[in-house]
Design an enzyme around this catalytic site. Structure first.
Site, PDB file in Angstrom:
ATOM      1  N   ARG A 161       0.846  -1.194   0.000  1.00  0.00           N
ATOM      2  CA  ARG A 161       0.000   0.000   0.000  1.00  0.00           C
ATOM      3  C   ARG A 161       0.881   1.245   0.000  1.00  0.00           C
ATOM      4  O   ARG A 161       2.035   1.212   0.429  1.00  0.00           O
ATOM      5  CB  ARG A 161      -0.890   0.023   1.251  1.00  0.00           C
ATOM      6  N   LYS A 185      -1.768  -2.169   8.082  1.00  0.00           N
ATOM      7  CA  LYS A 185      -2.879  -1.657   8.883  1.00  0.00           C
ATOM      8  C   LYS A 185      -2.788  -2.165  10.323  1.00  0.00           C
ATOM      9  O   LYS A 185      -2.354  -3.287  10.553  1.00  0.00           O
ATOM     10  CB  LYS A 185      -4.212  -2.086   8.256  1.00  0.00           C
ATOM     11  N   HIS A 257      -2.903   2.756  -5.682  1.00  0.00           N
ATOM     12  CA  HIS A 257      -3.635   1.519  -5.396  1.00  0.00           C
ATOM     13  C   HIS A 257      -3.867   0.705  -6.666  1.00  0.00           C
ATOM     14  O   HIS A 257      -4.017  -0.517  -6.608  1.00  0.00           O
ATOM     15  CB  HIS A 257      -4.970   1.837  -4.714  1.00  0.00           C
ATOM     16  N   ARG A 260      -1.189  -1.708  -6.896  1.00  0.00           N
ATOM     17  CA  ARG A 260      -1.428  -2.840  -5.984  1.00  0.00           C
ATOM     18  C   ARG A 260      -2.375  -3.840  -6.653  1.00  0.00           C
ATOM     19  O   ARG A 260      -2.147  -5.049  -6.613  1.00  0.00           O
ATOM     20  CB  ARG A 260      -2.018  -2.313  -4.675  1.00  0.00           C
ATOM     21  N   HIS A 283      -3.783  -9.074   3.521  1.00  0.00           N
ATOM     22  CA  HIS A 283      -5.227  -9.143   3.791  1.00  0.00           C
ATOM     23  C   HIS A 283      -5.497 -10.048   4.988  1.00  0.00           C
ATOM     24  O   HIS A 283      -4.848 -11.090   5.137  1.00  0.00           O
ATOM     25  CB  HIS A 283      -5.984  -9.709   2.572  1.00  0.00           C
ATOM     26  N   TYR A 292      -9.951 -10.241  -6.736  1.00  0.00           N
ATOM     27  CA  TYR A 292      -9.027 -10.242  -7.873  1.00  0.00           C
ATOM     28  C   TYR A 292      -9.270 -11.427  -8.801  1.00  0.00           C
ATOM     29  O   TYR A 292      -8.926 -11.371  -9.976  1.00  0.00           O
ATOM     30  CB  TYR A 292      -7.571 -10.245  -7.381  1.00  0.00           C
TER      31      TYR A 292
END
Length: 311
Positions: A161, A185, A257, A260, A283, A292
């Site tokens: 990210r 995150k 993004h 990504r 994730h 995806y």
């Protein structure tokens, strides 16, 4: 169930929302419209249908009628968000009516609304990115040019990210193990591998950067530095990526993004496992990564349509 009784019941509900819940006039208007719309629908379908049957020849609305109403809205092209809003109004009405003994059952609470359509991730085709990265005429040898190319390759070859990119320090790069230590995150750290091409690009960038600023000996300094010697910001990286991707694509969305998404799509197109891609992207759930697969399936459908003689 007389029309005056129905209107009285809806009016009581709207007054409750107005005086006890203090909802805005616009919201009240939406609620009233949605309830009247549902009533018009079920009365057109069968005049014996009622909110609450009180006579032998009347039938109470059930969950199937509500589902049919939703389906009719979908057929008219209403979006999932709009349909879910109307279903929410109906649920609120039934909760109110049950609590006050106006109806004896609540058919709305068992009905699930349509799922919101998630837009497919926007990505740049492999060929276009190869063209951008590999052609020398796309870049110049200044510090800014080398930094821009490094950012593009870092994002595309690792899938990190933009916040993770700007958070990288010199010590985050382990050249001996060919890996980055990335802080994602909720401050969760993960290890992301990189290959020989990115190693060479990073080595060149660091050498040029150190010559440009004639310092940077402290180990924990930021890896990517702006023109004033400070850690790069999201806005600065965004501007660079948008400008560079504009050289090879006309698509409107050209954010970091997108790179990504391009990384994930390329990995899956080259037979990487979903679980591996999940770990690389950081994730929490493989369900997040599964979006995806829709992108790669769309590609597969295009290939099929173009290749199969009877498609």
């Amino acid at each position: 169930e007389t029309r005056s009784a129905i209107l009285k019941m809806i009016n009581r509900f709207i007054n409750y929302l107005r005086y006890e819940r203090n909802l805005s006039p616009l919201t009240l208007e939406h609620y009233e419209h949605d309830l009247n719309d549902f009533q018009t629908y079920f009365k057109k379908r069968d005049n014996h249908l009622c909110w609450q049957a009180t006579a032998d020849d009347e039938i109470s609305v059930d969950a199937d009628i509500i589902r049919d109403w939703m389906e009719s809205m979908m057929d008219k092209g209403n979006k999932a968000t709009s349909i879910n809003r109307r279903l929410s109004a109906l649920r609120s009405f039934y909760r109110f009516a049950i609590a006050r003994g106006l109806v004896g059952h609540d058919p709305a609470h068992t009905v699930r609304g349509p799922k919101k359509n998630k837009p497919l991730p926007v990505y740049v085709r492999e060929g276009a990115l190869d063209q951008l990265i590999d052609r020398p005429e796309m870049w110049n040898d200044s510090y800014k040019g080398i930094r821009a190319r490094t950012i593009i390759i870092l994002l595309y070859e690792t899938g990190i990210r933009v916040s993770e990119l700007t958070g990288l320090d010199n010590v985050s790069v382990d050249f001996s193990q060919h890996q980055l230590k990335v802080t994602g995150k909720r401050n969760k750290q993960r290890i992301v591998p990189f290959g020989g091409e990115l190693e060479a690009v990073l080595q060149t960038y660091i050498r040029v950067r150190n010559e440009y600023f004639e310092r940077l000996t402290v180990a924990d300094e930021p890896l990517l530095i702006d023109d004033h010697g400070k850690r790069m910001t999201y806005a600065q990286v965004y501007k660079i990526v948008k400008q560079q991707l504009g050289k090879v694509t006309t698509q409107k969305k050209r954010s970091p993004h997108v790179l990504r998404h391009s990384f994930a799509t390329a990995m899956l197109n080259h037979e990487a496992g979903l679980e591996s891609v999940r770990k690389l992207l950081g994730h929490e759930s493989v369900a997040t990564t599964e979006i995806y697969t829709h992108t790669t399936f769309e590609q597969l459908k295009r290939v099929y349509k173009n290749a199969h003689p009877r498609a």
